[in-house]
Design a protein around this motif. Structure first.
Motif, PDB file in Angstrom:
ATOM      1  N   VAL C  19      -3.586 -15.661  -6.147  1.00  0.00           N
ATOM      2  CA  VAL C  19      -4.376 -14.746  -6.977  1.00  0.00           C
ATOM      3  C   VAL C  19      -5.618 -14.243  -6.253  1.00  0.00           C
ATOM      4  CG1 VAL C  19      -5.767 -14.624  -9.074  1.00  0.00           C
ATOM      5  CG2 VAL C  19      -3.524 -15.693  -9.134  1.00  0.00           C
ATOM      6  N   ASP C  20      -6.209 -15.079  -5.404  1.00  0.00           N
ATOM      7  CA  ASP C  20      -7.490 -14.651  -4.835  1.00  0.00           C
ATOM      8  C   ASP C  20      -7.337 -13.634  -3.708  1.00  0.00           C
ATOM      9  OD1 ASP C  20      -6.436 -16.360  -3.001  1.00  0.00           O
ATOM     10  OD2 ASP C  20      -7.862 -17.981  -3.414  1.00  0.00           O
ATOM     11  N   GLN C  21      -6.095 -13.333  -3.344  1.00  0.00           N
ATOM     12  CA  GLN C  21      -5.923 -12.289  -2.325  1.00  0.00           C
ATOM     13  C   GLN C  21      -5.609 -10.929  -2.938  1.00  0.00           C
ATOM     14  OE1 GLN C  21      -3.221 -13.323   0.810  1.00  0.00           O
ATOM     15  NE2 GLN C  21      -4.154 -15.352   1.095  1.00  0.00           N
ATOM     16  N   ILE C  22      -5.510 -10.899  -4.268  1.00  0.00           N
ATOM     17  CA  ILE C  22      -5.135  -9.628  -4.927  1.00  0.00           C
ATOM     18  C   ILE C  22      -6.016  -8.498  -4.469  1.00  0.00           C
ATOM     19  CG2 ILE C  22      -5.168  -8.450  -7.144  1.00  0.00           C
ATOM     20  CD1 ILE C  22      -4.072 -10.972  -8.426  1.00  0.00           C
ATOM     21  N   SER C  23      -7.326  -8.727  -4.449  1.00  0.00           N
ATOM     22  CA  SER C  23      -8.242  -7.618  -4.172  1.00  0.00           C
ATOM     23  C   SER C  23      -8.026  -7.027  -2.775  1.00  0.00           C
ATOM     24  CB  SER C  23      -9.705  -8.085  -4.347  1.00  0.00           C
ATOM     25  OG  SER C  23      -9.850  -9.380  -3.840  1.00  0.00           O
ATOM     26  N   ASP C  24      -7.589  -7.856  -1.823  1.00  0.00           N
ATOM     27  CA  ASP C  24      -7.301  -7.314  -0.492  1.00  0.00           C
ATOM     28  C   ASP C  24      -6.234  -6.230  -0.559  1.00  0.00           C
ATOM     29  OD1 ASP C  24      -8.948  -9.392   0.082  1.00  0.00           O
ATOM     30  OD2 ASP C  24      -7.403 -10.673   0.987  1.00  0.00           O
ATOM     31  N   TYR C  25      -5.197  -6.539  -1.320  1.00  0.00           N
ATOM     32  CA  TYR C  25      -4.079  -5.602  -1.359  1.00  0.00           C
ATOM     33  C   TYR C  25      -4.381  -4.369  -2.198  1.00  0.00           C
ATOM     34  CZ  TYR C  25      -1.085  -8.779   1.185  1.00  0.00           C
ATOM     35  OH  TYR C  25      -0.530  -9.543   2.166  1.00  0.00           O
ATOM     36  N   LEU C  26      -5.292  -4.532  -3.171  1.00  0.00           N
ATOM     37  CA  LEU C  26      -5.615  -3.385  -4.021  1.00  0.00           C
ATOM     38  C   LEU C  26      -6.245  -2.261  -3.213  1.00  0.00           C
ATOM     39  CD1 LEU C  26      -6.974  -5.040  -7.287  1.00  0.00           C
ATOM     40  CD2 LEU C  26      -4.769  -3.972  -6.892  1.00  0.00           C
ATOM     41  N   GLN C  27      -6.938  -2.622  -2.126  1.00  0.00           N
ATOM     42  CA  GLN C  27      -7.597  -1.625  -1.280  1.00  0.00           C
ATOM     43  C   GLN C  27      -6.562  -0.784  -0.530  1.00  0.00           C
ATOM     44  OE1 GLN C  27     -10.404  -1.967  -2.195  1.00  0.00           O
ATOM     45  NE2 GLN C  27     -11.114  -4.088  -2.159  1.00  0.00           N
ATOM     46  N   ARG C  28      -5.544  -1.458  -0.066  1.00  0.00           N
ATOM     47  CA  ARG C  28      -4.529  -0.884   0.810  1.00  0.00           C
ATOM     48  C   ARG C  28      -3.849   0.330   0.165  1.00  0.00           C
ATOM     49  NH1 ARG C  28      -0.815  -5.274   3.917  1.00  0.00           N
ATOM     50  NH2 ARG C  28       0.777  -3.738   4.522  1.00  0.00           N
ATOM     51  N   PRO C  29      -3.932   1.506   0.739  1.00  0.00           N
ATOM     52  CA  PRO C  29      -3.334   2.681   0.105  1.00  0.00           C
ATOM     53  C   PRO C  29      -1.805   2.585   0.104  1.00  0.00           C
ATOM     54  CG  PRO C  29      -4.294   3.263   2.239  1.00  0.00           C
ATOM     55  CD  PRO C  29      -4.595   1.817   2.013  1.00  0.00           C
ATOM     56  N   GLY C  30      -1.187   3.153  -0.971  1.00  0.00           N
ATOM     57  CA  GLY C  30       0.279   3.149  -1.068  1.00  0.00           C
ATOM     58  C   GLY C  30       0.854   1.802  -1.443  1.00  0.00           C
ATOM     59  N   CYS C  31      -0.013   0.857  -1.723  1.00  0.00           N
ATOM     60  CA  CYS C  31       0.459  -0.489  -2.048  1.00  0.00           C
ATOM     61  C   CYS C  31       0.081  -0.803  -3.501  1.00  0.00           C
ATOM     62  CB  CYS C  31      -0.217  -1.461  -1.080  1.00  0.00           C
ATOM     63  SG  CYS C  31      -0.150  -3.187  -1.568  1.00  0.00           S
ATOM     64  N   PHE C  32       0.928  -1.565  -4.195  1.00  0.00           N
ATOM     65  CA  PHE C  32       0.515  -2.000  -5.525  1.00  0.00           C
ATOM     66  C   PHE C  32       0.877  -3.469  -5.741  1.00  0.00           C
ATOM     67  CE2 PHE C  32       4.838  -0.702  -6.439  1.00  0.00           C
ATOM     68  CZ  PHE C  32       5.276  -1.605  -7.378  1.00  0.00           C
ATOM     69  N   VAL C  33       0.119  -4.094  -6.633  1.00  0.00           N
ATOM     70  CA  VAL C  33       0.288  -5.514  -6.910  1.00  0.00           C
ATOM     71  C   VAL C  33       0.904  -5.667  -8.296  1.00  0.00           C
ATOM     72  CG1 VAL C  33      -0.937  -7.686  -7.262  1.00  0.00           C
ATOM     73  CG2 VAL C  33      -1.702  -6.089  -5.505  1.00  0.00           C
TER      74      VAL C  33
END
Lengths: 322, 322, 322, 322, 322
Positions: C19-33
């Protein structure tokens, strides 16, 4: 009766005000005054009308009461009428009225014939300055939310009541009591629906389309209230529909029960009619009735009667009449 | 019959006019003429049509009556038909008609088959010049408000009537009377609804959207009337719904009562059938019926019969049939 | 309880995330969690609120439950509440709640009081990368489709149930059972309708007009879901209407049956009353009753009684009373 | 069958035309042709289609009949279907069809299965050239007005009929007859409503919004017709509603009556059962029944029986059962 | 199963095509391909999807069936689902499905579970090249018209059926049969309404507002179909309403009949109870009953009993109970 009168700025209370200082604070930019009246007198209302510049017709409505719930705009002032609904000690529904005047820099609530106050609303609002700083529109939301939230336990009580009726609707001998309770419930639902439905219709105008200026910044909040009202309205409609069906079902049960009684009556009447007819035959006074002289005539006759009755009983039993 | 004819300017009465001077005042800017007719004749209506330039179709409607309530525009003239509803001495509802023609510089009211006049409306308007100076549109509002306000006591009377029925609907033996009263009430509600609902629909067009020019300045006032009509309409719908349920409940009560009577009938029939059957048995003429000769045969037989009947009675009682 | 948490890009899974890495991926364009919770705790919800920036009111709704199905927008985040409906082992309907938060770069599903999971949805989505690359909006569709598709077997079961009642509604002696089953069915239909109708209304806003941005690219898919809901809604309305008629018909059948029993009762009562009356006549103690002395008096009397009863029986038979 | 064919200009008739000259007059500016057919043949319709350039689908509709009332535009031609409703000699309702084609320079009316003609309409129109000069649109209005006005006496007759039923609905023993009449009335109202409601819906499109060009100049007139249709529709709805209630009330009255009969039956059955049981007791053949030997035994017994029955009678009377 | 596959240009058939040549003709400007499938297999549907570029969701719908009637747009392709309704040999209603895909240059019809084909439609279209040259949109209209026209005889049959019930609804002893037939009719009407109403709603979108491009040139034709559907819908609503009333009336008739039987029962029970009571009196065994010794006692007693019964009979007769 004046309950409360205070000025707020940036989400925090500036001061409790005497009524005659209201106008000073109304001038102050970014500041709003929040006044609460209860069972207001004519004098108080007139004073408020002067302070806040309220429209004659709106003040008339607040004075006379007996309005349908509604939300009206008079210029940039929003005038809302809501119903408070409470159970009386004798389990009757008591309807009071909450009128709210909301201007850009003031909120005036007038509560009549209602035991429930809004001190809790004020206290909570003062504990949440980040919300309260949204201004008079947010206070309006908080009041409306408080009024609406108090409908929930009422509706729950009615639902519980209905479930009570449903539990005994298929039991014999409860029809009279059921129908009285269903009728009473239907009346109560009507009272609550009278409070909910017009308010729902009015609230929908605060969530989309041309929203009054004082409410515009709190649209999501009003949508939440609107959503609660929609839910209640659906529950009330479902209740009403169920009551309608329950009344029909109750009538059906009475008819079914009567039909069962009729069958039993028919069965027993038949059995005894046979016994009586037989006995009548041998009670005739003809001289030449040889069986009357037989030694075993009497027990045979009684036996025959008993056998016939037994046979009938058996057949009625099998047919489900007894 | 001409009741009244006067010219007003800036909120105050200029003069009572003879009919033939109307046209003089119609020219005068800022001035309007207010004429009231009652049970108008063809001649009067034709005269008014000429004075004010009314449309043929509207005058036809005013002449023939039997219109639904409505508000129509003919050019810049608004033509309104409203129903007056009164109780006759025999408690029947009597429907009259109030037609109002409103132009920029005149108001003509024609009242037919109605006992209630509008002198009070005129008197009050003349006492409030700050309102009356809003012109003919305000007079139109005042007339409409007067007609509509008179519906309230009618609706109250119907509600009281219904409460009277409700009080006895769960009492035995009142079904026939209840159903007659409910049917009568339903008819009366229909009459009032006929007056209220179409007028409500029509009034809604005076409060929002494209409002006729003569009414535009008094939108808040018409909204108030519209609001009253909405409230009445909701009350009438609630009444109607309650009557529907009450009719159903009344039928249920009759059926329940009948089912109780059937049970009683069945119970007593059973008890006496048993007694008769026993008596029949011992009334048979067989020679060899030893118990007939016993000294205590008779009291024993009567006792047995009484005991059996008593037992049955007891059981029926416990089952709630008696 | 956290069920699943993964990041997707271009239709394929990047990784399962703590869960604590969610925010990293939210930044990444074209990616969704895509996060799935079940019977979520307050702590989990608060954590998610912080991660995804969810609105207070929406999180409140997800926490408290007991919402009507709805789809709301908070900024660019769509918040949907849906009801899951399942049969309990005792054949009762159990309602759970599925809340979905959909943002441009995330989907969060929270499922409460529901046994059915969405692992199948995730597995199928991962097998179809050409669809999954439509992003979070498509996942929203897939979840909604899964919830809605599970209503079909429920509705089918209710229809089968109703057919079962219909098969025996015209059979004698089933009325009491039918009415209980119909009432139960009506309640169940109410529960399902509560899930379907508001969701249908909400879904219609995803297919035309101003569609929320995250759903805009999947309009045809949402129309398909909307279409399913419309069909279900029509089925439920038809069911409800049929139940209403069936209740009426059942009452009619009871009344018809009772009327048949009344006729039979009347017929047999008549026959035996005649026999008893005749026997009573000849049981009178008059001295001069010549027929009593006739040798064939008795058989003649019994014969006459039998003949009369036979005649009556025959006529009642022909009239359809017996 | 051709009834009439004439050309008009500036409100006055130019000439009666043979059919083959129609096209000459159609060219002439400011002139229009008015043709009336009755129970038209295929040949006539085809001829008219060629003369006026009517659309295939509209002519199909006029030929086959059995259309719902409607108003359609085909290019600049308006095609209207209306129902004529008449009482047959045996008091049944007979529905005919009136089709009207209206172009900028012609009106063609086709009337099928209808006894009532439109000669009166033509005669009146010709007497009022100031109205007739409004052209074909005004003729269309005049025809529509004539058709619609003929509904009024039908509706009045149905209302009178219903009042007749209402007068006897609370009288005993009329239930069977009432229900037959109410059912018949309901059917007739359905027939008239079939004529009125769709026409009302269609007519509303001639009064506001995008009105067809040929009707645009007569908007106030069409609003008048629309208004009549609205009134009729409301009357029919009220009638229908009243009939629904009357059917319910009638059923209630039957049930009430039956319950009264059941009570009476129960009361008399009780009284005679008591008498019979007593007589049965003293008809038993026990040897030791001392009262049988008393000189005053018989009168005392009869007296006791009579007294008991009298007492019962009295009590049943007081309870309202007899 | 492939029924037919042909290319058309300018209203005339170019050639019957094997399926693999379809794509050649699709290129050709001004030409369209018309394919008809029946009880299509998955393979056929997939082939067609590839040929015409159909949307996944639409093909899914065509494959699975059980859709509500609807008309949807996928890009420039219109997808329509219609129900075919036929009577089975045992007089049950059988519902099949007709799916039509319409693109600018093709029409694909897929018919499942339906006995009725569209060869007639194709044949007629080919005989009318001036209409067929309107292209694929006209073919769509022709198919829709064919499906809709086949509802008429079904609805007529239902109306005839209802008239059959109405003829005997006021006859005694038919209640059970009537109610069964009415219930069956109601179910059938539901089936047809399921086919008609959603299609009507969908068809209305082809007649006004934003009409799909392929249908735009045939708006008048689709309005005609819409009109038929509106008419059918009104007929079905009227049928349904009449059935509702008929069920109510039937119940009333049963109750009336029962009440008549109850009265008769009460009357005869009364008469015989009197006879039995009298006979019982004179059957008592008191020693001093002087009338028993009279020579004319017996005939006098029988005469008295007969007279009393006769009197009662007469009075019951007059009261209408017998």
């Amino acid at each position: 009766m004046l309950i409360n009168c205070a000025a707020y700025e940036g989400g925090t209370k500036l001061a409790d005000l005497p009524v005659d200082q209201i106008s000073d604070y109304l001038q102050r930019p970014g500041c709003f005054v929040w006044v609460a009246l209860r069972d207001s007198t004519d004098v108080e209302l007139t004073q408020m009308q002067l302070e806040f510049g309220l429209h004659d017709l709106a003040v008339e409505d607040a004075r006379h009461g007996h309005q349908r719930p509604k939300i009206e705009e008079y210029g940039d002032i929003v005038f809302a009428v809501m119903h408070s609904v409470e159970f009386s000690p004798t389990d009757e529904l008591v309807v009071g009225e909450v009128c709210v005047f909301v201007g850009p820099n003031f909120v005036l609530s007038v509560r009549n014939h209602s035991h429930q106050g809004f001190l809790g609303v004020r206290a909570r609002a003062e504990r949440e300055p980040h919300l309260l700083k949204h201004g008079s529109g947010f206070v309006f939301y908080a009041l409306m939310d408080a009024v609406v939230d108090r409908y929930f336990p009422i509706i729950d009580a009615l639902e519980t009541d209905l479930e009570g009726v449903e539990e005994q609707i298929f039991q014999r001998g409860t029809a009279r009591q059921n129908i009285e309770r269903l009728y009473g419930l239907k009346q109560k639902i009507g009272v609550v629906k009278h409070a909910v439905t017009p308010l729902m219709d009015a609230a929908s105008k605060l969530t989309s389309g041309r929203v009054p200026a004082v409410c515009a910044g709190n649209r999501d909040y009003f949508r939440d209230v609107y959503d609660h009202l929609t839910r209640m309205n659906a529950s009330l409609d479902a209740l009403r529909d169920t009551i309608g069906t329950a009344i029909q079902v109750n009538l059906s049960m009475v008819t079914i029960e009567e039909s069962e009684v009729t069958k039993r009556l028919a069965a027993w009447a038949g059995i005894f009619a046979v016994a009586t007819a037989f006995a009548g035959i041998w009670g005739m006074n003809f001289e030449h009735m040889p069986e009357l002289k037989w030694a075993w005539g009497y027990p045979a006759a009684v036996g025959l009667i008993a056998a016939t009755c037994g046979l009938l009983y058996h057949r009625f039993r099998r047919a489900g009449w007894l």
